[in-house]
Scaffold this motif. Structure first.
Motif, short mmCIF file in Angstrom:
data_model
loop_
_atom_site.label_atom_id
_atom_site.label_comp_id
_atom_site.label_asym_id
_atom_site.label_seq_id
_atom_site.Cartn_x
_atom_site.Cartn_y
_atom_site.Cartn_z
N LEU A 36 -111.45 -51.20 -34.42
CA LEU A 36 -110.23 -51.53 -34.89
C LEU A 36 -110.00 -52.57 -35.85
O LEU A 36 -109.07 -52.68 -36.57
CB LEU A 36 -109.56 -52.00 -33.38
CG LEU A 36 -108.11 -52.33 -33.56
CD1 LEU A 36 -107.06 -51.24 -33.67
CD2 LEU A 36 -107.56 -52.91 -32.05
N ILE A 71 -116.30 -54.25 -31.10
CA ILE A 71 -117.78 -54.05 -30.82
C ILE A 71 -118.02 -52.85 -31.99
O ILE A 71 -119.06 -53.02 -32.67
CB ILE A 71 -118.26 -53.65 -29.42
CG1 ILE A 71 -117.73 -55.10 -28.58
CG2 ILE A 71 -119.69 -53.42 -29.46
CD1 ILE A 71 -117.92 -54.84 -27.11
N ALA A 100 -107.93 -39.47 -34.72
CA ALA A 100 -108.22 -38.68 -33.57
C ALA A 100 -107.80 -39.35 -32.24
O ALA A 100 -108.48 -40.58 -31.96
CB ALA A 100 -109.99 -38.15 -33.44
N MET A 119 -108.60 -48.58 -22.49
CA MET A 119 -107.22 -49.03 -22.30
C MET A 119 -106.54 -48.60 -21.20
O MET A 119 -106.96 -47.74 -20.59
CB MET A 119 -106.41 -48.29 -23.49
CG MET A 119 -105.05 -48.94 -23.79
SD MET A 119 -103.92 -48.34 -22.66
CE MET A 119 -103.75 -46.43 -22.92
N VAL A 142 -108.40 -42.04 -21.26
CA VAL A 142 -108.56 -42.87 -22.37
C VAL A 142 -110.09 -43.34 -22.40
O VAL A 142 -110.72 -43.33 -23.10
CB VAL A 142 -107.61 -43.95 -22.60
CG1 VAL A 142 -108.26 -44.85 -23.97
CG2 VAL A 142 -106.03 -43.31 -23.11
N SER A 170 -119.78 -50.11 -21.50
CA SER A 170 -119.29 -50.47 -20.13
C SER A 170 -119.25 -52.06 -19.97
O SER A 170 -119.59 -52.53 -20.78
CB SER A 170 -120.05 -49.77 -19.22
OG SER A 170 -119.41 -49.74 -17.81
N MET A 195 -109.68 -50.45 -14.56
CA MET A 195 -110.77 -50.24 -15.74
C MET A 195 -112.13 -50.28 -14.98
O MET A 195 -112.95 -49.63 -15.41
CB MET A 195 -110.62 -51.29 -16.65
CG MET A 195 -109.69 -51.09 -17.81
SD MET A 195 -109.99 -49.69 -18.94
CE MET A 195 -111.62 -50.28 -19.74
N GLN A 244 -122.02 -54.41 -21.44
CA GLN A 244 -121.92 -55.62 -22.65
C GLN A 244 -121.13 -56.94 -21.73
O GLN A 244 -120.29 -56.80 -20.81
CB GLN A 244 -121.03 -55.13 -23.74
CG GLN A 244 -120.37 -56.26 -24.50
CD GLN A 244 -121.70 -57.14 -25.30
OE1 GLN A 244 -122.89 -56.65 -25.32
NE2 GLN A 244 -121.26 -58.11 -25.99
N PRO A 255 -118.67 -60.05 -21.68
CA PRO A 255 -117.21 -60.35 -22.07
C PRO A 255 -117.25 -60.70 -23.43
O PRO A 255 -118.00 -61.61 -24.07
CB PRO A 255 -117.01 -61.50 -21.17
CG PRO A 255 -117.75 -61.75 -19.97
CD PRO A 255 -118.92 -61.10 -20.37
P1 NAI Z 1 -111.26 -53.07 -29.28
O1 NAI Z 1 -109.83 -53.27 -28.72
O2 NAI Z 1 -111.53 -53.52 -30.41
O3 NAI Z 1 -111.77 -51.61 -29.07
C1 NAI Z 1 -110.83 -50.50 -28.23
C2 NAI Z 1 -110.91 -49.40 -29.38
O4 NAI Z 1 -110.33 -48.42 -28.38
C3 NAI Z 1 -109.77 -49.51 -30.28
O5 NAI Z 1 -110.39 -49.36 -31.60
C4 NAI Z 1 -108.60 -48.84 -29.80
O6 NAI Z 1 -107.80 -48.10 -30.98
C5 NAI Z 1 -109.62 -47.36 -29.19
N1 NAI Z 1 -108.55 -46.54 -28.46
C6 NAI Z 1 -107.95 -46.76 -27.70
N2 NAI Z 1 -107.09 -45.80 -27.10
C7 NAI Z 1 -107.73 -44.56 -27.76
C8 NAI Z 1 -107.41 -43.10 -28.06
N3 NAI Z 1 -106.93 -42.56 -26.99
N4 NAI Z 1 -108.05 -42.48 -28.85
C9 NAI Z 1 -109.11 -43.08 -29.70
N5 NAI Z 1 -109.33 -44.39 -29.57
C10 NAI Z 1 -108.67 -45.55 -28.89
O7 NAI Z 1 -112.25 -53.74 -28.08
P2 NAI Z 1 -113.68 -53.73 -27.86
O8 NAI Z 1 -113.97 -54.72 -26.76
O9 NAI Z 1 -114.46 -53.61 -29.02
O10 NAI Z 1 -113.96 -52.55 -26.96
C11 NAI Z 1 -114.80 -51.41 -27.09
C12 NAI Z 1 -115.52 -50.81 -25.84
O11 NAI Z 1 -116.32 -51.96 -25.29
C13 NAI Z 1 -114.51 -50.38 -24.82
O12 NAI Z 1 -115.03 -49.24 -24.22
C14 NAI Z 1 -114.62 -51.81 -23.88
O13 NAI Z 1 -114.08 -51.68 -22.51
C15 NAI Z 1 -115.98 -52.03 -24.05
N6 NAI Z 1 -116.36 -53.32 -23.55
C16 NAI Z 1 -115.61 -54.45 -23.80
C17 NAI Z 1 -115.90 -55.73 -23.42
C18 NAI Z 1 -115.18 -56.89 -23.94
O14 NAI Z 1 -115.19 -57.84 -23.08
N7 NAI Z 1 -114.55 -56.95 -25.07
C19 NAI Z 1 -117.08 -55.88 -22.47
C20 NAI Z 1 -117.77 -54.64 -21.95
C21 NAI Z 1 -117.16 -53.41 -22.57
#
Ligand code: NAI
Length: 266
Positions: free
Chosen positions: A17, A22, A65, A97, A121, A149, A163, A194, A196
């Motif tokens: 995004l 990540i 997509a 999300m 999602v 995760s 979540m 991962q 936070p």
């Molecule tokens: P981020 O907000 O940068 O990325 C989330 C992405 O999901 C965004 O690019 C968003 O546009 C996309 N998205 C949401 N709905 C969608 C849909 N219907 N179709 C396609 N794309 C969609 O945040 P982050 O943290 O990089 O998240 C990436 C992954 O890492 C997620 O699975 C999150 O749960 C996981 N994660 C994050 C942690 C954190 O503390 N940030 C810790 C452990 C896991």
């Protein structure tokens, strides 16, 4: 520093995004290691413009997509097969999300329509990506698929709400599909759990800063950064991890093995 770990490999990266994401770090790192990338994100995310800048930097196609929609996923793989002239060697699922969290609904009081959306999602989209990719012959033999995760899939973090359930399902999907794709194609499916990480999704959780600080104190190596996560994911995409599959791998500075850290004893 590049080790050429992904030279000649081609892959799909979801969820980049902005530069905090990540997936953004993984895309940059995979490119640095010699991979060709195709980026995808939800149409609404692409309107913000930042994914376009990354696509230009990596010379990568950027395909809109919504990963809850089978027709969108079909188009995504069609584009990938056409662009690369064959199947992909790796896929990153980096999507999450929860409307319940966004609306501040606590776990005992979740709205069930929102709950369906959270699961669709954040977890079922992974099954859909695997099912459609398999059906279209889009995964190369010996490939590697990774989804992200959080330890709330295994332990209670109250503000992580529904979540937590989505991540538990995601981890199960990786295990189950890992069996079938392993048998059929020698394709690995793993989860990286991962630390936070201060991203848009991460900081959307109430009390994120307190969770971040607590995990940082608890982890002997401190919290793992998004850049370190990218290094680990790239290692999982590489041939160096060719016998690792169906695992939830903790990339958390040691947090998941801790009871209490000395710093927290007062
Ligand atoms: P981020 O907000 O940068 O990325 C989330 C992405 O999901 C965004 O690019 C968003 O546009 C996309 N998205 C949401 N709905 C969608 C849909 N219907 N179709 C396609 N794309 C969609 O945040 P982050 O943290 O990089 O998240 C990436 C992954 O890492 C997620 O699975 C999150 O749960 C996981 N994660 C994050 C942690 C954190 O503390 N940030 C810790 C452990 C896991």
């Amino acid at each position: 520093m590049s080790y050429g770990l992904l030279r000649g490999k081609k892959g799909i990266i979801t969820g980049a995004l902005d530069e905090k994401s990540i997936a953004w770090h993984v895309a940059l790192r995979a490119y640095e290691e010699g991979a060709q990338i195709l980026l995808t994100n939800a149409p609404v995310a692409l309107r913000l413009g930042q994914p376009q800048a990354l696509a230009e930097k990596l010379n990568a196609p950027l395909i809109p997509a919504d990963l809850t929609q089978i027709p969108d996923i079909e188009k995504l793989y069609d584009e990938a097969l056409r662009h690369f002239g064959g199947p992909v060697d790796f896929v990153l699922h980096s999507v999450g999300m929860s409307p319940n969290i966004r609306k501040g609904k606590s776990y005992p009081e979740i709205d069930y329509d929102f709950y369906q959306k959270t699961l669709d999602v954040s977890a079922i989209s992974f099954h859909k990506m695997l099912q459609v990719g398999r059906r279209k012959g889009a995964f190369a033999r010996g490939g590697s698929i990774v989804a992200l995760s959080y330890i709330a899939a295994q332990r209670v973090f109250p503000k992580y709400g529904d979540m937590s359930d989505a991540k538990a399902l995601l981890e199960s999907i990786a295990r189950m599909f890992g069996y079938f794709l392993g048998k059929e194609l020698g394709v690995r499916v793993n989860i990286v759990s991962q630390s936070p990480t201060p991203t848009t999704a991460g900081t959307g959780i109430a009390g994120f800063e307190a969770m971040f600080d607590y995990a940082n104190k608890m982890s002997p190596l401190g919290n793992a950064s998004a850049a370190a996560c990218a290094d680990f994911v790239v290692a999982l995409f590489s041939d160096l991890t060719r016998s690792v599959t169906m695992q939830t791998l903790y990339h958390d500075g040691g947090f998941s093995m801790m009871g209490i850290a000395e710093e927290l004893l007062g």
